[in-house]
Design an enzyme around this catalytic site. Structure first.
Site, PDB file in Angstrom:
ATOM      1  N   ASP A 190       0.832  -1.209   0.000  1.00 12.47           N
ATOM      2  CA  ASP A 190       0.000   0.000   0.000  1.00 12.47           C
ATOM      3  C   ASP A 190       0.867   1.259   0.000  1.00 12.47           C
ATOM      4  O   ASP A 190       2.019   1.244   0.419  1.00 12.47           O
ATOM      5  CB  ASP A 190      -0.920   0.015   1.213  1.00 12.47           C
ATOM      6  N   GLU A 191       0.291   2.327  -0.469  1.00 11.20           N
ATOM      7  CA  GLU A 191       0.858   3.679  -0.369  1.00 11.20           C
ATOM      8  C   GLU A 191       2.322   3.749  -0.826  1.00 11.20           C
ATOM      9  O   GLU A 191       3.154   4.439  -0.230  1.00 11.20           O
ATOM     10  CB  GLU A 191       0.714   4.201   1.066  1.00 11.20           C
TER      11      GLU A 191
END
Length: 530
Positions: A336-337
């Protein structure tokens, strides 16, 4: 909503209760106060069906826990362990001796495996109570354990008493009913996490996802890369001392959870959220220079060097050691991210990270951003989007589900336990909005994402991130009572999901939470009686 009646012999088929949602000042309104609910009506999660009928069983000094026939070898050993753990759990509040003996004959609490038991599945059970005792029957030891947790809610909070007469037949709606703990932003000991395992398991949560690494800390010893824990683990948000777990401590947690039929899913987040690793080893950085350790809370600024072969040696070493320590099916690789990792580099990195997971005999779990790359066959995606998540991102997740990738649902504005209840909540964040108790409960996982059928949903999970959760008191305040709603969403039939009924049953749990010294938020939406 159908009013659940307390009349003797009334069948409570909770799967037939219509699903409604209530919010605001009237959210806790109901026909009966929690104290007036009969024992079977207080059960949480709501069972598939329950029938109160006839006289109950006198639970007292003469009660014996018996393990019956129907199992041999390893299964028999597990049944004995379930019985001993149940005795331990019941002794604490009751003060009764509760010896465990082999053999099903005689009065008492009788545990039995029946591979042909109908209507219970692999994790369900049937509980029957009458004057001669309580019979718990399941196809598996895990089912017996889940039934034992229901029995705990039917005996008095403290001391001897009566287990009401009747029958509960029960099984879960979803296979995955999880909670995530973040020990990377703020460090927590194995003992604290074990306490959470006990708290979760009694409400039929069966998965503990442990977020072991992030920008602020690396929390597990990796022998082949020792500075990860020694240096990368020596910090946390705000500049505290941090800490890490030894391999022996991690194994202790895994074994402890396993005895309660809770599977541990470890997470090593990559290629982003990796500053602790980058600070520990300069060679993992593209420029060969190690950054300073990080004690802030911003995200999305770090990345492993995707173009270096040494990076993949690191990934393989770390995942290999973690796989060896973890008997469960899954390794979570984050994903993620990764804002500073170009899309093509991200996809190439995740290809190789997923290959490493498979090479070590495990199944990939990753956050839903993996849908924008190339999920490996069988990879599980964990969706953490919310009401403002773009239609394109939701469509990518739906397409992955259509392609056969199971989904774990963790919508941030529903089940992120670090979100504040409201403006007055002191710990927690609010980037996904406030999440009062009613909002955390009032959604249907089987119909949540457009284009995703219930059959594609592996289950639900409630993450607790710890950017500003640093103590046990803050942890429990943010988790309870919202994690109990997650437990019901994962276990109970869709037709039982009713806020008014749930809020009364939740309020009825207060004496048990108090007796276990579990801190919780006394939401004004819930009709607490004490």
């Amino acid at each position: 909503m159908r009013v659940l009646r307390r009349a003797l012999g009334t069948l409570l088929v909770l799967g037939a209760v219509s699903c409604t949602t209530a919010h605001g000042d009237d959210a806790s309104a109901g026909d009966d106060p929690p104290a007036a609910l009969a024992p079977f009506e207080r059960l949480l999660p709501a069972p598939l069906s329950a029938r109160a009928e006839g006289p109950g069983y006198s639970f007292g000094p003469g009660t014996v826990i018996r393990t019956g026939p129907g199992a041999d070898g390893e299964v028999r050993r597990q049944v004995r362990r379930v019985a001993e753990l149940l005795a331990e759990q019941l002794r604490g509040p009751s003060g009764l001796p509760l010896p465990v003996v082999d053999g099903a004959r005689g009065e008492g609490i009788r545990l039995r495996i029946d591979a042909a038991a109908e209507g219970v599945g692999e994790e369900g059970y049937r509980l029957q109570s009458g004057p001669s005792g309580v019979d718990l029957v399941a196809r598996t030891p895990a089912g017996l354990f889940r039934g034992g947790q229901t029995l705990r809610q039917l005996v008095p909070v403290a001391g001897p008493g009566t287990v009401p007469g009747g029958t509960v037949t029960d099984r879960p709606r979803f296979a995955h009913r999880g909670a995530m703990v973040d020990i990377a932003r703020h460090f927590f000991t194995v003992e604290q996490v074990k306490r959470y395992v006990d708290q979760l398991a009694q409400y039929k949560v069966n998965t503990l996802h442990v977020h072991l690494t992030d920008d602020q800390g690396w929390r597990l010893v990796i022998d082949s890369w020792p500075r990860l824990a020694q240096y990368g683990g020596a910090g946390e948000v705000g500049g505290g001392p941090g800490g890490h777990w030894t391999k022996a401590e991690y194994r202790e947690l895994v074994a402890y959870a396993g005895e309660r039929y809770v599977e541990v899913v470890p997470e090593i987040d990559m290629p982003g959220h990796t500053n602790a690793a980058l600070a520990s080893y300069a060679e993992l950085n593209c420029d060969g220079k190690a950054p300073e350790r990080y004690t802030g809370t911003k995200v999305g600024f770090s990345s492993l060097c995707v173009g270096k072969e040494r990076t993949y040696e690191f990934v393989d070493d770390v995942l290999g050691e973690l796989a060896e320590l973890t008997p469960g099916r899954y390794l979570h690789i984050g994903g993620d991210e990764a804002h500073v990792t170009p899309a093509a580099d991200y996809a190439a990195f995740m290809d190789r990270a997923q290959e490493a997971v498979g090479r070590h005999g495990k199944t990939v779990v990753a956050w839903h951003q993996l849908a924008s790359a190339r999920p490996a066959a069988g990879a599980v995606l964990q969706y953490w989007g919310h009401d403002k998540t773009s239609a394109a991102d939701r469509a990518a997740v739906a397409a992955a589900a259509k392609a056969g990738h199971p989904l774990i649902l963790s919508p941030a504005d529903r089940v992120y336990l670090d979100m504040k209840y409201g403006a007055a909540t002191k710990p927690g964040l609010a980037w996904a909005g406030y999440v009062p108790v009613s909002r955390a409960y009032s959604w249907d996982p089987g119909a949540y994402l457009a284009g995703v059928p219930e059959s594609a949903v592996l289950g639900v999970e409630a993450p607790l991130w710890t950017e500003n959760v640093a103590t046990r008191a803050d942890w429990e305040l943010m988790a309870f009572p919202r994690v109990l709603g997650l437990a019901e969403l994962g276990w109970s039939p869709a037709a039982a999901l009713d806020w008014t009924s749930y809020s009364r049953r939740l309020a009825a749990q207060a004496p048990r939470l108090d007796a276990q010294d579990i801190g919780y938020f006394r939401s004004p939406e819930v009709p607490w009686t004490r």
